[in-house]
Design an enzyme around this catalytic site. Sequence first.
Site, mmCIF file in Angstrom:
data_model
loop_
_atom_site.group_PDB
_atom_site.id
_atom_site.type_symbol
_atom_site.label_atom_id
_atom_site.label_comp_id
_atom_site.label_asym_id
_atom_site.label_seq_id
_atom_site.Cartn_x
_atom_site.Cartn_y
_atom_site.Cartn_z
ATOM 1 C CE LYS A 14 -10.349 17.095 -9.869
ATOM 2 N NZ LYS A 14 -10.081 18.386 -10.516
ATOM 3 C CB SER A 27 -7.230 20.179 -8.453
ATOM 4 O OG SER A 27 -8.067 20.450 -9.547
#
Length: 382
Positions: free
Chosen positions: A166, A237
Amino acid sequence: MHTPIQYVDVHRVLCSGPGDLAGVQALVASGALRPADIVAVMGKTEGNGCVNDFTRDFATARWCDFLSPHLGCLPSEVGQRVALVMSGGTEGVLSPHFTVFSRRWVAAEPQHLGKRLVVGVAHTRDFLPEEIGRSAQIECTAVAVGEAMRDAGIAHAADVHFVQIKCPLLTSNKVDAALQRGAVPVTHDSYASMAYSRGASALGVALALGEIAAPVEEAATALLSDWSLYSARASASAGIELEANVVIVLGEAEGAASPYRIAHTVMRDAVDAASVRQMLHLALGMDADGASVLPGLVNLLAKAEASPDGRVRGLRHTMLNDSDIHATRHARAVVGAVLASVVGDTALYVSGGAEHQGPAGGGPVAAIVRVGPPGDAGVPVL
């Protein structure tokens, strides 16, 4: 006296919305999941997956509030104890859910031969706005992947099957703050910054795993231009809810007690179901037609991308030209449907935007499969 060995458990939990943890709470109440053992959560939330997807932040906040009393820390401190990765976008048939990884050490000898699933986590430092999408992010990510491998007990890069990251993005406020300091960000466009951040993170994984040999500065120069440089095991992401990179390494190790295995492959393009079937069959022993996948399959983890050359197997696609729906959303819907057709399940972790994550237009896929019953190592699941 036995040497403690790692026991990893994985739960896929459906949810009615990004703040719905009722399924997780039921697992805790039943004794199937102990909050103190949770090391990572990968969530698929139903926002747009773009800059203004606040379902990611909402889900993260709910997890922090939930875990805080169990971990004996403030909600703001949970993110340093548990790797929380929320990926927005469940277009098409994809079903929102959370995949929860728990880990503990047990004094028992495994009752199986071969390698089993292990998990490790790490964090980079916070990045300045002008470092996102540049060599600093690549280098810090590579270091963090190494740290997560050691945390997982993985000695060899070949035993790493999926690296979930992330990473942050640029907002207008961050861009303005950088410019006022005389610093130049890689882009002024918030949406474009997501691609730069994902790409830099992926190249950091590729460097750490020895998938590319380019020096950090050379890799930074190639970012979003040289698609021959990629990781076959990276998934990144981007989101607004953090300033650093969170790294989750999933792999296998000898002696691990987990009743799970993990394997990976690469989809060569958005409709490459054959590679996934072959991976399930050859690496995990499933029937080639996927008929026996459902009983043991925990989740498929995948990256999806609209091919940057505008074609899939020589035929033109229009995903990159749609001004109403971003290409990442189209890609998630396509790959989600392809994978669901293979395994007959729609609660799959499919993340959009695969810059340097697999070949251009394709992306890595990993499968986590239960191969033993609870208590597989002679230790009851808590």
